[in-house]
Scaffold this active site. Structure first.
Site, short mmCIF file in Angstrom:
data_model
loop_
_atom_site.label_atom_id
_atom_site.label_comp_id
_atom_site.label_asym_id
_atom_site.label_seq_id
_atom_site.Cartn_x
_atom_site.Cartn_y
_atom_site.Cartn_z
N HIS A 205 45.15 30.14 40.90
CA HIS A 205 44.70 29.78 42.25
C HIS A 205 43.38 30.46 42.63
O HIS A 205 42.70 30.01 43.53
CB HIS A 205 45.80 30.03 43.29
N LYS B 277 39.75 29.02 44.98
CA LYS B 277 39.17 29.61 46.19
C LYS B 277 37.75 29.09 46.34
O LYS B 277 36.98 29.11 45.39
CB LYS B 277 39.17 31.14 46.10
N ASP C 233 49.63 40.51 35.94
CA ASP C 233 49.69 39.74 37.17
C ASP C 233 48.31 39.31 37.66
O ASP C 233 48.14 38.21 38.17
CB ASP C 233 50.39 40.59 38.25
N HIS D 196 43.64 36.02 36.94
CA HIS D 196 42.62 35.78 37.98
C HIS D 196 41.28 36.47 37.70
O HIS D 196 40.23 35.85 37.74
CB HIS D 196 43.11 36.27 39.34
N LYS E 246 47.82 47.11 44.40
CA LYS E 246 48.60 46.81 45.61
C LYS E 246 48.64 48.07 46.46
O LYS E 246 48.49 49.18 45.95
CB LYS E 246 50.01 46.38 45.22
#
Ligand code: BG6
Length: 496
Positions: free
Chosen positions: A187, A191, A244, A249, A349
């Site tokens: 994804h 963007k 992740d 990404h 995170k």
């Protein structure tokens, strides 16, 4: 990746959009809101059907779930009876278990002929272990053949957990689908700001002369988050930040930053160039991981004035977990353009701010002419903010007003979209591209495998880790992160 305004080049055909995992989180958070926005923008043909494959629920219960999801994620639609009616009229449910062949036969019967064709897009919003079984089911039910329209399958991330599993998954899918029918979604590529990077690079002549090792000292590509692991610990415990975010990404963004101009703007040409970048990424040995990468995990801390627990105290996380919630890797790309330029990809995170950006740091000036002991000129930096406040910033030096030649830092800002402008959501763009058959923003099989090859030594080095460095939630105090960028002009760029 087309113009957002409906026009002759981007009209989609009526399509059966089949969602596996129609009661799941992704469907309610991203897919349904994106489909609704597409309808509003005229990007989804009104005669299309959205078919949810649902187990152990009646159609009525499923519709209630969809409506409850809308109240949470698209309240403006839930509150508008006419819009909900228009949308719900497009919904259809096929009951069944993914492991049961009858589900796929039922689906084949439900796939309607729309406008003379049986176009179908199969969206796998399901756990990865089900991708292969779903492909087999679709094939056995005769749903992969394209005699009466297109058939495309969308595969969510994670695409495998390592090179072996990604290769096996590619082989499994390619048994039944042609590569041109497979859309591996990332994804980040949907963007707006990431696509804008390509437009900036290839529609402005001033950047290209500077875009190389002669002027650029290093590049940082980051995704800092304030959220913790939330409800996803079962997946995240196996994954960690490297898999992740970095393998997927951030490495994809790196390919767009580093690639050569493609010969044309087509999916094949763009993906060929991205692939060349991946092939040129220098491999390091597992024993050298400590020189090239950092891993850390959040301890408890304070974010936005609220106390937040440590990662190990989150639900479903093992109290002695050594899974990394922060990862940074320094890559080098061995080609003429980038030789010797570090590309530092980092993500975490529960950091202090939620910011994702590409920072291009230029070399220092060769010699300072001015008497500026108090504030020497800062190295120039070009920052592409991916979110929030999408846009581009250029950091320059200017004269401080007054009688001296003291310099001051000046930041030129060019926001990407004006306030109030409707920027398309990533899923909206990507779903639209799948409907058009444009795979430019999707990863090809070879790209995914190559990126797993690149991170394999790190996976190897980190796999038996029993302890890990910690940082306080809400801070930037990641141990030894500054050392990783010690030789880089300006050091670690902590977003402000
Ligand atoms: C997902 C990761 O792919 O991307 C999540 O699995 C992460 O862990 C998310 O939070 C970040 O996406 P965005 O668009 O919020 O930056």
């Amino acid at each position: 990746m087309t113009s957002a305004a409906p026009g002759p080049g981007n009209i989609t055909e009526p399509t059966n959009i089949v969602i596996f995992g129609a009661t799941g989180d992704l469907t309610k958070r991203k897919l349904i809101p994106a489909l609704i926005k597409m309808i509003d923008a005229g990007l989804l043909h009104p005669d299309s059907r959205i078919i949810g494959v649902v187990n152990k629920r009646s159609e009525e219960q499923w519709l209630e779930m969809v409506f409850a999801g809308l109240k949470e994620f698209s309240p403006e639609v839930a509150m508008d009876a006419a819009r909900w009616q228009r949308f719900s009229a497009m919904l259809k449910m096929v009951p069944g278990d993914l492991n049961d062949d009858a589900t796929y036969t039922g689906l084949a019967a439900a796939v309607e002929t729309l406008d003379g064709r049986k176009n179908a897009l199969f969206y796998c919003a399901i756990p990865p272990e089900w991708y292969g079984r779903t492909a087999i089911g679709l094939h056995s039910a005769g749903l992969v053949d394209q005699a009466e329209g297109f058939r495309r399958i969308v595969i969510e991330k994670p695409f495998g957990m390592d090179l072996a599993s990604a290769t096996a998954l590619n082989q499994e899918l390619q048994q039944f689908f042609d590569e041109s029918q497979i859309y591996r979604i990332d994804h980040y590529l949907g963007k707006e700001s990431v696509q804008n990077l390509l437009v900036y690079r290839f529609s402005n002549s001033i950047l290209e002369p500077l875009w190389n090792r002669n002027y650029i000292d290093h590049i940082q590509i980051s995704a800092a988050e304030t959220l913790g692991v939330e409800y996803r610990a079962k997946y995240y415990e196996q994954s960690g930040a490297l898999r992740d975010m970095i393998q997927s990404h951030l490495m994809q963004v790196m390919t767009l930053v580093a690639m050569e101009p493609p010969v044309e703007f087509t999916d094949a040409a763009v993906r060929d160039e991205k692939m060349k970048v991946l092939r040129a990424v220098r491999r390091f040995r597992a024993e050298d991981a400590a020189c090239h990468a950092r891993a850390a995990q959040y301890a408890s801390g304070v974010i936005d004035g609220h106390k937040v627990p440590a990662y190990v105290a989150e639900p479903d996380v093992s109290p002695d977990s050594a899974t990394e919630t922060f990862a940074a890797v320094r890559f080098y790309i061995d080609n003429w353009r980038w030789q010797g330029v570090p590309f530092v990809l980092w993500t975490g995170k529960r950091l202090q701010k939620r910011v994702s950006e590409i920072v291009i740091r230029f070399r220092k000036i060769p010699f300072n002419l001015f008497d500026t002991h108090a504030s020497p000129p800062v190295p120039n930096a070009l920052v592409f903010r991916l979110h929030p406040d999408e846009g581009i910033f250029l950091r320059m030096n200017a004269k401080m007003p007054g009688l001296t030649t003291d310099t001051q830092r000046m930041v030129m800002r060019a926001p990407y979209a004006n306030d109030g402008m409707d920027v398309a959501e990533a899923y909206e763009t990507l779903l639209h591209d799948v409907l058009l058959g444009d795979a430019t923003l999707f990863s090809r099989a070879d790209e995914v495998e190559e990126s797993w090859k690149i991170v394999a030594p790190l996976q190897e080095a980190w796999k038996d880790r029993v302890s890990i460095d910690r940082y306080h939630a809400g801070s930037w105090d990641v141990p030894e992160m500054d050392d990783l960028l010690e030789d880089c002009v300006g050091g670690w760029h902590k977003p402000r």
